[in-house]
Design an enzyme around this catalytic site. Structure first.
Site, PDB file in Angstrom:
ATOM      1  CG  ASP A  30      -1.977   0.858   1.114  1.00  0.00           C
ATOM      2  OD1 ASP A  30      -2.683   1.262   0.168  1.00  0.00           O
ATOM      3  OD2 ASP A  30      -1.997   1.950   2.325  1.00  0.00           O
ATOM      4  CG  ASP A  52      -1.806   7.600   0.773  1.00  0.00           C
ATOM      5  OD1 ASP A  52      -0.914   8.512   0.466  1.00  0.00           O
ATOM      6  OD2 ASP A  52      -2.824   7.288  -0.111  1.00  0.00           O
ATOM      7  CG  ASP A  88      -2.090   1.954   6.462  1.00  0.00           C
ATOM      8  OD1 ASP A  88      -2.670   1.735   5.235  1.00  0.00           O
ATOM      9  OD2 ASP A  88      -2.594   2.942   6.930  1.00  0.00           O
TER      10      ASP A  88
END
Length: 264
Positions: free
Chosen positions: A15, A17, A211
């Site tokens: 990922d 961000d 995250d």
């Protein structure tokens, strides 16, 4: 650190961000992690649910943060959406509410943008949702157009605070029409599958780094990948145990993953 099993890691999905950057600020270890992946010769993709930007735009933004990711190593929900539509209904028509990332991806597969009896209404991220455009989308969905949305995220961060995102606007259209969209991006494992196909990779030898337990980790899990949660983004360490599924491993940040990146 928990063992990652004996199977080698051939391919990496990560990922963006919360893993590599916060807004424009690089997360410590991100530059080294991407450099290690490139030096290793292993194939990798940086994934994002954001459909505003083209891969070229995102490459420039990451480069501004000191992270050098090739354009063809960026996979967005807009690209996954275009691939899905190309598979389902090649050379179709769509009314699009979104930005260049989405319209470019649809143009590239030969789609025609129209508000006259389109095959699909395609909703993506935008910073300037117009009431007029949403009203037109509602009328077209109500009139029988198939409803697709790039991703279900209801909000996103900005310098000024929270922003409404695709999922919130999709809810508005759904409430008005009584019709739910098909969401392409995470947590739909379709996003992972399309990324694997793009790399010609196998789920058994691929790892997903994310995250968020409720998007990155669950979609990786459902696509049959090993998963690594970094705690530099949305999901805090103490929240992990509250979910009914677990990642393969939890680490502080991507800086902890350098030892796992082995040369081919």
């Amino acid at each position: 650190m928990a063992p990652m099993s004996t199977r080698p890691i051939e391919t990496w999905l990560t990922d963006m961000d919360g893993v590599l950057v916060h807004e424009e600020v690089p997360i410590p270890g991100a530059q080294e992690f991407i450099s290690a992946l490139q030096a290793s010769g292993r194939r990798f993709l940086v994934l994002t649910n954001n459909s505003i930007f083209t891969p070229r735009d995102l490459r420039a933004r990451l480069l501004g943060s000191g992270i050098d990711v090739p354009e063809d190593a960026i996979w967005t929900s807009a690209l996954a959406t275009a691939q899905f539509l190309d598979d389902q209904r090649p050379h179709g028509t769509a009314y699009v509410v979104g930005e260049a990332g989405l319209t470019t991806a649809l143009h590239d597969i030969g789609y025609v943008m129209t508000d006259r009896d389109p095959d699909y209404v395609v909703l993506g991220e935008t910073r300037t949702y117009s009431f007029e455009a949403i009203t037109r989308a509602i009328r077209l969905v109500d009139g029988g157009a198939r409803f697709i949305a790039t991703n279900p995220d209801v909000s996103g961060p900005s310098q000024q605070g929270m922003l409404p995102a695709t999922g919130s606007v999709a809810a508005l259209i759904s409430t008005a029409t009584g019709r739910q969209p098909y969401f392409i991006g995470k947590p739909n494992p379709l996003m992972m599958r399309s990324a694997l196909n793009r790399l010609e990779a196998h789920s058994e030898t691929t790892v997903m780094v994310g995250d968020r337990m409720d998007t990155d980790i669950i979609s990786g899990l459902e696509a049959g990948l090993r998963t690594i949660l970094v705690t530099t983004g949305s999901t805090r360490p103490e929240q992990v145990a509250t979910f009914p599924y677990r990642p393969t491993r939890v680490v502080d940040s991507v800086a902890d993953l350098l030892e796992l990146v082995e040369p081919r």
